[in-house]
Scaffold this active site. Sequence first.
Site, short mmCIF file in Angstrom:
data_model
loop_
_atom_site.label_atom_id
_atom_site.label_comp_id
_atom_site.label_asym_id
_atom_site.label_seq_id
_atom_site.Cartn_x
_atom_site.Cartn_y
_atom_site.Cartn_z
N GLU A 90 0.83 -1.21 0.00
CA GLU A 90 0.00 0.00 0.00
C GLU A 90 0.86 1.26 0.00
OE1 GLU A 90 -3.91 -1.98 2.01
OE2 GLU A 90 -2.93 -0.46 3.21
N LEU A 213 8.37 6.34 19.20
CA LEU A 213 8.75 6.14 20.60
C LEU A 213 7.59 5.48 21.36
CD1 LEU A 213 11.00 6.62 22.67
CD2 LEU A 213 10.01 8.87 23.11
N CYS A 331 -2.26 5.96 9.82
CA CYS A 331 -1.08 5.32 10.43
C CYS A 331 -1.47 4.00 11.08
CB CYS A 331 -0.49 6.20 11.52
SG CYS A 331 0.02 7.80 10.95
N1 SAH Z 1 8.23 0.68 11.04
C1 SAH Z 1 8.36 2.11 11.02
C2 SAH Z 1 7.60 2.73 9.88
C3 SAH Z 1 6.09 2.65 10.01
S1 SAH Z 1 5.54 4.26 10.25
C4 SAH Z 1 7.98 2.68 12.37
O1 SAH Z 1 7.60 1.90 13.23
O2 SAH Z 1 8.15 3.86 12.59
C5 SAH Z 1 3.92 4.04 10.78
C6 SAH Z 1 3.65 4.86 12.02
O3 SAH Z 1 2.31 4.58 12.45
C7 SAH Z 1 4.55 4.45 13.17
O4 SAH Z 1 4.85 5.57 13.96
C8 SAH Z 1 3.66 3.51 13.90
O5 SAH Z 1 4.09 3.32 15.21
C9 SAH Z 1 2.33 4.19 13.79
N2 SAH Z 1 1.20 3.32 14.07
C10 SAH Z 1 1.14 1.97 14.01
N3 SAH Z 1 -0.07 1.54 14.39
C11 SAH Z 1 -0.79 2.61 14.68
C12 SAH Z 1 -2.13 2.80 15.13
N4 SAH Z 1 -2.94 1.78 15.33
N5 SAH Z 1 -2.54 4.07 15.34
C13 SAH Z 1 -1.72 5.12 15.12
N6 SAH Z 1 -0.47 4.99 14.69
C14 SAH Z 1 0.00 3.76 14.48
#
Ligand code: SAH
Length: 342
Positions: A90, A213, A331
Amino acid sequence: MVNLNDLTLEQLQDALVKIGEPKFRAKQIFKWFARGVTRLEEMTDISAKTKEKIKENYNIANVEIWQRFDSKLDETKKYLMELDDGNIIETVAMFYKHGITVCISTQVGCNMGCKFCASTIGGKSRNLTAGEILGQVATVQRNLGTRVSNIVLMGIGEPLDNYDHVVNFLKNVNDENGMCIGYRHISLSTCGLVDKIKKLAEENVPITLSVSLHAPDNETRDKIMPVNKAWKVEQLIDACREYQSVTGRRISFEYILINQLNDTIGHAETLIKITKGMLSHINLIPANFVKESGLVKSTPERVKAFKQYLEKQGINVTVRRELGSDISASCGQLRRKHNTER
Ligand code: SAH
Protein backbone atom coordinates in the site's frame (compact mmCIF):
# COMPACT_ATOMS: atom_id res chain seq x y z
CA MET A 1 19.32 -11.13 -12.48
CA VAL A 2 20.09 -7.61 -11.30
CA ASN A 3 17.23 -5.09 -11.40
CA LEU A 4 18.41 -1.97 -13.20
CA ASN A 5 16.12 0.27 -11.16
CA ASP A 6 17.68 -0.91 -7.89
CA LEU A 7 20.99 0.69 -8.87
CA THR A 8 22.29 4.19 -8.27
CA LEU A 9 23.10 6.19 -11.39
CA GLU A 10 26.78 5.34 -11.03
CA GLN A 11 26.08 1.62 -10.69
CA LEU A 12 23.70 1.82 -13.64
CA GLN A 13 26.46 3.33 -15.78
CA ASP A 14 28.74 0.42 -14.92
CA ALA A 15 26.00 -2.10 -15.69
CA LEU A 16 25.39 -0.61 -19.13
CA VAL A 17 29.06 -0.18 -20.00
CA LYS A 18 29.44 -3.89 -19.16
CA ILE A 19 27.07 -4.78 -22.01
CA GLY A 20 28.79 -2.45 -24.45
CA GLU A 21 26.57 0.61 -24.11
CA PRO A 22 27.83 4.18 -23.78
CA LYS A 23 27.76 5.76 -20.32
CA PHE A 24 25.11 8.36 -21.21
CA ARG A 25 22.57 5.60 -21.80
CA ALA A 26 22.33 5.23 -18.03
CA LYS A 27 21.06 8.76 -17.58
CA GLN A 28 18.36 8.24 -20.22
CA ILE A 29 17.07 5.14 -18.47
CA PHE A 30 17.43 6.62 -14.99
CA LYS A 31 15.19 9.50 -16.08
CA TRP A 32 12.51 7.09 -17.29
CA PHE A 33 12.47 5.39 -13.88
CA ALA A 34 11.94 8.78 -12.23
CA ARG A 35 8.92 9.30 -14.46
CA GLY A 36 7.38 6.01 -13.39
CA VAL A 37 8.27 4.18 -16.61
CA THR A 38 9.73 0.71 -16.14
CA ARG A 39 8.64 -1.01 -19.38
CA LEU A 40 11.37 -0.86 -22.00
CA GLU A 41 8.70 -0.63 -24.73
CA GLU A 42 7.74 2.79 -23.40
CA MET A 43 11.29 4.18 -23.48
CA THR A 44 11.11 5.96 -26.80
CA ASP A 45 14.72 7.17 -26.95
CA ILE A 46 16.27 3.69 -26.62
CA SER A 47 16.89 1.63 -29.73
CA ALA A 48 15.37 -1.82 -30.26
CA LYS A 49 18.85 -3.37 -30.31
CA THR A 50 19.76 -1.87 -26.94
CA LYS A 51 16.45 -3.00 -25.47
CA GLU A 52 17.19 -6.56 -26.57
CA LYS A 53 20.62 -6.46 -24.97
CA ILE A 54 19.18 -5.11 -21.75
CA LYS A 55 16.48 -7.80 -21.67
CA GLU A 56 19.05 -10.54 -22.09
CA ASN A 57 21.15 -9.34 -19.20
CA TYR A 58 18.99 -7.49 -16.72
CA ASN A 59 15.59 -7.16 -15.10
CA ILE A 60 13.52 -4.12 -14.23
CA ALA A 61 11.08 -4.35 -11.30
CA ASN A 62 7.55 -3.07 -11.87
CA VAL A 63 5.09 -1.51 -9.47
CA GLU A 64 1.60 -1.28 -10.89
CA ILE A 65 -1.52 0.33 -9.57
CA TRP A 66 -3.97 -2.48 -8.92
CA GLN A 67 -6.60 -0.38 -7.18
CA ARG A 68 -7.01 3.19 -5.97
CA PHE A 69 -9.31 4.25 -3.15
CA ASP A 70 -10.29 7.91 -2.84
CA SER A 71 -11.30 9.13 0.61
CA LYS A 72 -14.61 10.91 0.88
CA LEU A 73 -13.58 12.69 4.07
CA ASP A 74 -10.51 14.42 2.60
CA GLU A 75 -8.41 14.22 -0.57
CA THR A 76 -6.33 11.23 0.54
CA LYS A 77 -5.81 8.47 -1.98
CA LYS A 78 -4.72 4.97 -1.11
CA TYR A 79 -3.10 2.83 -3.79
CA LEU A 80 -2.83 -0.93 -3.76
CA MET A 81 0.30 -1.59 -5.78
CA GLU A 82 1.02 -4.94 -7.34
CA LEU A 83 4.59 -6.22 -7.54
CA ASP A 84 5.93 -8.67 -10.14
CA ASP A 85 5.57 -11.62 -7.75
CA GLY A 86 1.89 -10.93 -7.02
CA ASN A 87 2.46 -9.30 -3.64
CA ILE A 88 0.39 -6.23 -3.00
CA ILE A 89 1.59 -3.30 -0.91
CA GLU A 90 0.00 0.00 0.00
CA THR A 91 1.06 3.55 -0.83
CA VAL A 92 -0.81 6.67 0.26
CA ALA A 93 -0.97 10.17 -1.25
CA MET A 94 -1.93 13.01 1.09
CA PHE A 95 -2.75 16.53 0.01
CA TYR A 96 -1.55 19.45 2.08
CA LYS A 97 -1.41 23.19 1.45
CA HIS A 98 2.33 22.90 0.85
CA GLY A 99 1.98 20.06 -1.65
CA ILE A 100 1.57 16.33 -2.03
CA THR A 101 3.16 13.92 0.44
CA VAL A 102 3.52 10.28 -0.51
CA CYS A 103 3.70 7.64 2.21
CA ILE A 104 5.57 4.60 0.95
CA SER A 105 6.09 1.01 2.05
CA THR A 106 9.55 -0.52 2.41
CA GLN A 107 8.74 -4.20 3.04
CA VAL A 108 6.04 -6.72 2.24
CA GLY A 109 4.71 -7.05 5.80
CA CYS A 110 6.84 -6.35 8.86
CA ASN A 111 8.67 -8.36 11.50
CA MET A 112 8.68 -5.82 14.31
CA GLY A 113 5.52 -7.07 16.01
CA CYS A 114 4.24 -3.80 17.49
CA LYS A 115 1.00 -4.62 19.27
CA PHE A 116 -1.04 -1.73 17.84
CA CYS A 117 -0.10 -1.99 14.15
CA ALA A 118 -1.85 -3.83 11.31
CA SER A 119 1.25 -3.95 9.08
CA THR A 120 2.99 -6.54 11.23
CA ILE A 121 0.15 -9.07 11.42
CA GLY A 122 1.44 -12.16 9.60
CA GLY A 123 5.08 -11.03 9.71
CA LYS A 124 7.33 -10.03 6.82
CA SER A 125 7.49 -11.95 3.57
CA ARG A 126 10.29 -9.95 1.95
CA ASN A 127 12.08 -6.64 1.58
CA LEU A 128 11.15 -4.27 -1.21
CA THR A 129 13.98 -3.41 -3.54
CA ALA A 130 15.19 0.15 -4.14
CA GLY A 131 13.42 0.14 -7.51
CA GLU A 132 10.14 -0.96 -6.00
CA ILE A 133 10.38 1.75 -3.35
CA LEU A 134 11.10 4.45 -5.95
CA GLY A 135 8.44 2.94 -8.21
CA GLN A 136 5.76 3.79 -5.65
CA VAL A 137 6.63 7.50 -5.63
CA ALA A 138 7.11 7.74 -9.39
CA THR A 139 3.90 5.83 -10.12
CA VAL A 140 1.82 8.03 -7.81
CA GLN A 141 3.32 11.17 -9.39
CA ARG A 142 2.52 9.84 -12.85
CA ASN A 143 -1.01 8.88 -11.82
CA LEU A 144 -1.77 12.27 -10.26
CA GLY A 145 0.00 14.27 -12.95
CA THR A 146 1.35 16.63 -10.29
CA ARG A 147 4.75 16.83 -8.70
CA VAL A 148 5.21 15.07 -5.38
CA SER A 149 6.88 17.41 -2.92
CA ASN A 150 7.43 15.29 0.18
CA ILE A 151 8.04 11.65 0.99
CA VAL A 152 7.49 9.80 4.24
CA LEU A 153 8.81 6.28 4.74
CA MET A 154 5.93 5.46 7.03
CA GLY A 155 4.00 2.81 5.14
CA ILE A 156 4.27 -0.93 5.60
CA GLY A 157 7.58 -2.22 6.91
CA GLU A 158 10.53 -1.15 9.01
CA PRO A 159 12.79 0.88 6.68
CA LEU A 160 15.94 0.33 8.73
CA ASP A 161 15.37 -3.45 8.59
CA ASN A 162 15.90 -3.05 4.81
CA TYR A 163 18.86 -0.71 5.11
CA ASP A 164 20.77 -1.06 1.83
CA HIS A 165 17.78 -0.82 -0.49
CA VAL A 166 16.36 2.09 1.47
CA VAL A 167 19.64 4.03 1.29
CA ASN A 168 19.94 3.41 -2.46
CA PHE A 169 16.36 4.61 -2.85
CA LEU A 170 17.10 7.79 -0.86
CA LYS A 171 20.09 8.57 -3.06
CA ASN A 172 18.14 7.91 -6.26
CA VAL A 173 15.05 9.92 -5.37
CA ASN A 174 17.30 12.83 -4.40
CA ASP A 175 19.49 12.61 -7.53
CA GLU A 176 19.25 15.68 -9.79
CA ASN A 177 18.75 13.35 -12.76
CA GLY A 178 15.99 11.54 -10.92
CA MET A 179 12.99 12.86 -9.04
CA CYS A 180 15.23 15.46 -7.40
CA ILE A 181 13.38 15.54 -4.07
CA GLY A 182 15.46 17.26 -1.37
CA TYR A 183 16.55 15.31 1.70
CA ARG A 184 14.81 17.92 3.81
CA HIS A 185 11.54 16.87 2.25
CA ILE A 186 11.99 13.24 3.22
CA SER A 187 11.18 11.65 6.60
CA LEU A 188 12.09 8.13 7.59
CA SER A 189 10.23 6.56 10.47
CA THR A 190 11.73 3.76 12.55
CA CYS A 191 10.58 1.78 15.56
CA GLY A 192 14.13 2.23 16.85
CA LEU A 193 16.84 0.00 15.37
CA VAL A 194 19.65 1.67 17.28
CA ASP A 195 22.61 0.28 15.32
CA LYS A 196 21.06 1.39 12.03
CA ILE A 197 20.18 4.86 13.30
CA LYS A 198 23.88 5.35 14.09
CA LYS A 199 24.87 4.03 10.67
CA LEU A 200 22.37 6.30 8.92
CA ALA A 201 23.81 9.32 10.71
CA GLU A 202 27.10 8.70 8.87
CA GLU A 203 25.52 8.05 5.46
CA ASN A 204 25.41 11.66 4.28
CA VAL A 205 21.70 11.56 3.51
CA PRO A 206 20.43 14.25 5.92
CA ILE A 207 16.76 13.28 5.99
CA THR A 208 14.44 13.85 8.93
CA LEU A 209 14.45 10.98 11.37
CA SER A 210 11.10 10.14 12.93
CA VAL A 211 11.21 7.76 15.83
CA SER A 212 8.19 5.73 16.90
CA LEU A 213 8.75 6.14 20.60
CA HIS A 214 5.21 5.59 21.92
CA ALA A 215 6.37 5.21 25.53
CA PRO A 216 9.01 7.06 27.57
CA ASP A 217 9.94 4.21 29.93
CA ASN A 218 10.96 0.60 29.42
CA GLU A 219 8.13 -0.89 31.42
CA THR A 220 5.45 0.67 29.21
CA ARG A 221 7.38 0.29 25.94
CA ASP A 222 8.07 -3.40 26.64
CA LYS A 223 4.32 -4.02 26.68
CA ILE A 224 3.68 -2.73 23.18
CA MET A 225 6.94 -2.87 21.20
CA PRO A 226 9.06 -6.06 21.07
CA VAL A 227 11.98 -4.03 19.65
CA ASN A 228 12.38 -2.60 23.13
CA LYS A 229 13.69 -5.99 24.25
CA ALA A 230 16.70 -5.50 21.97
CA TRP A 231 17.34 -1.80 22.62
CA LYS A 232 16.18 0.02 25.70
CA VAL A 233 14.68 3.51 25.71
CA GLU A 234 17.97 4.99 27.00
CA GLN A 235 19.96 3.46 24.14
CA LEU A 236 17.41 4.71 21.62
CA ILE A 237 17.49 8.24 22.98
CA ASP A 238 21.31 8.21 22.93
CA ALA A 239 21.25 7.16 19.26
CA CYS A 240 18.81 10.01 18.52
CA ARG A 241 21.11 12.51 20.20
CA GLU A 242 23.96 11.17 18.08
CA TYR A 243 21.90 11.46 14.87
CA GLN A 244 21.02 14.99 15.85
CA SER A 245 24.57 16.07 16.52
CA VAL A 246 26.00 14.51 13.34
CA THR A 247 23.27 15.70 10.94
CA GLY A 248 22.12 18.86 12.70
CA ARG A 249 18.54 17.79 12.05
CA ARG A 250 15.69 17.97 14.52
CA ILE A 251 14.36 14.58 15.62
CA SER A 252 10.68 13.95 15.37
CA PHE A 253 9.15 11.61 17.96
CA GLU A 254 5.90 9.86 17.19
CA TYR A 255 3.78 9.05 20.19
CA ILE A 256 0.54 7.10 19.78
CA LEU A 257 -1.89 7.77 22.58
CA ILE A 258 -3.49 4.55 23.80
CA ASN A 259 -6.17 4.90 26.43
CA GLN A 260 -4.87 4.44 29.99
CA LEU A 261 -1.72 2.72 28.74
CA ASN A 262 0.78 5.48 27.93
CA ASP A 263 -1.27 8.66 28.23
CA THR A 264 -0.99 9.69 31.88
CA ILE A 265 0.59 12.92 33.06
CA GLY A 266 3.32 10.74 34.58
CA HIS A 267 4.18 9.52 31.08
CA ALA A 268 4.25 13.10 29.83
CA GLU A 269 6.64 14.06 32.63
CA THR A 270 9.02 11.23 31.81
CA LEU A 271 8.84 12.10 28.12
CA ILE A 272 9.99 15.63 28.91
CA LYS A 273 12.79 14.34 31.10
CA ILE A 274 14.28 11.95 28.53
CA THR A 275 14.15 14.40 25.60
CA LYS A 276 15.58 17.32 27.56
CA GLY A 277 18.09 19.44 25.68
CA MET A 278 17.39 17.72 22.38
CA LEU A 279 16.19 19.65 19.36
CA SER A 280 13.01 17.69 18.85
CA HIS A 281 9.37 17.71 18.00
CA ILE A 282 6.68 15.47 19.43
CA ASN A 283 3.91 14.27 17.19
CA LEU A 284 0.98 12.85 19.12
CA ILE A 285 -1.19 10.34 17.26
CA PRO A 286 -4.48 9.26 18.86
CA ALA A 287 -4.28 5.48 18.17
CA ASN A 288 -6.11 4.46 15.01
CA PHE A 289 -8.46 1.52 14.98
CA VAL A 290 -6.94 -1.88 14.18
CA LYS A 291 -9.43 -4.60 14.95
CA GLU A 292 -6.91 -7.28 15.91
CA SER A 293 -5.10 -5.09 18.46
CA GLY A 294 -7.87 -4.62 20.99
CA LEU A 295 -6.32 -1.28 21.94
CA VAL A 296 -8.45 1.81 22.31
CA LYS A 297 -7.49 5.37 21.44
CA SER A 298 -7.21 7.93 24.21
CA THR A 299 -10.26 10.07 24.75
CA PRO A 300 -10.12 13.61 23.34
CA GLU A 301 -9.91 14.92 26.93
CA ARG A 302 -6.86 12.80 27.69
CA VAL A 303 -5.20 13.81 24.41
CA LYS A 304 -5.81 17.46 25.25
CA ALA A 305 -4.47 17.13 28.79
CA PHE A 306 -1.35 15.31 27.58
CA LYS A 307 -0.67 17.90 24.91
CA GLN A 308 -1.28 20.85 27.20
CA TYR A 309 1.06 19.45 29.81
CA LEU A 310 3.86 19.22 27.25
CA GLU A 311 3.11 22.66 25.86
CA LYS A 312 3.26 24.25 29.28
CA GLN A 313 6.78 22.90 29.67
CA GLY A 314 7.77 24.52 26.39
CA ILE A 315 7.80 21.33 24.34
CA ASN A 316 7.27 21.50 20.61
CA VAL A 317 4.19 19.32 20.15
CA THR A 318 1.45 18.74 17.57
CA VAL A 319 -1.40 16.28 17.21
CA ARG A 320 -1.30 14.45 13.89
CA ARG A 321 -4.37 14.91 11.76
CA GLU A 322 -6.03 11.64 10.85
CA LEU A 323 -6.33 11.37 7.07
CA GLY A 324 -8.07 8.78 4.94
CA SER A 325 -9.58 6.83 7.85
CA ASP A 326 -12.60 5.80 5.76
CA ILE A 327 -10.29 3.93 3.36
CA SER A 328 -8.03 2.51 6.13
CA ALA A 329 -5.15 4.70 4.98
CA SER A 330 -4.23 6.10 8.40
CA CYS A 331 -1.08 5.32 10.43
CA GLY A 332 -0.93 1.68 11.43
CA GLN A 333 -3.85 0.63 9.26
CA LEU A 334 -1.91 -0.40 6.16
CA ARG A 335 -1.52 -4.13 5.59
CA ARG A 336 -0.01 -6.35 2.97
CA LYS A 337 -2.03 -8.53 0.64
CA HIS A 338 -1.44 -11.05 -2.10
CA ASN A 339 -3.18 -11.10 -5.45
CA THR A 340 -4.58 -14.56 -4.68
CA GLU A 341 -6.79 -12.74 -2.15
CA ARG A 342 -8.59 -10.84 -4.87
N1 SAH B 1 8.23 0.68 11.04
C1 SAH B 1 8.36 2.11 11.02
C2 SAH B 1 7.60 2.73 9.88
C3 SAH B 1 6.09 2.65 10.01
S1 SAH B 1 5.54 4.26 10.25
C4 SAH B 1 7.98 2.68 12.37
O1 SAH B 1 7.60 1.90 13.23
O2 SAH B 1 8.15 3.86 12.59
C5 SAH B 1 3.92 4.04 10.78
C6 SAH B 1 3.65 4.86 12.02
O3 SAH B 1 2.31 4.58 12.45
C7 SAH B 1 4.55 4.45 13.17
O4 SAH B 1 4.85 5.57 13.96
C8 SAH B 1 3.66 3.51 13.90
O5 SAH B 1 4.09 3.32 15.21
C9 SAH B 1 2.33 4.19 13.79
N2 SAH B 1 1.20 3.32 14.07
C10 SAH B 1 1.14 1.97 14.01
N3 SAH B 1 -0.07 1.54 14.39
C11 SAH B 1 -0.79 2.61 14.68
C12 SAH B 1 -2.13 2.80 15.13
N4 SAH B 1 -2.94 1.78 15.33
N5 SAH B 1 -2.54 4.07 15.34
C13 SAH B 1 -1.72 5.12 15.12
N6 SAH B 1 -0.47 4.99 14.69
C14 SAH B 1 0.00 3.76 14.48
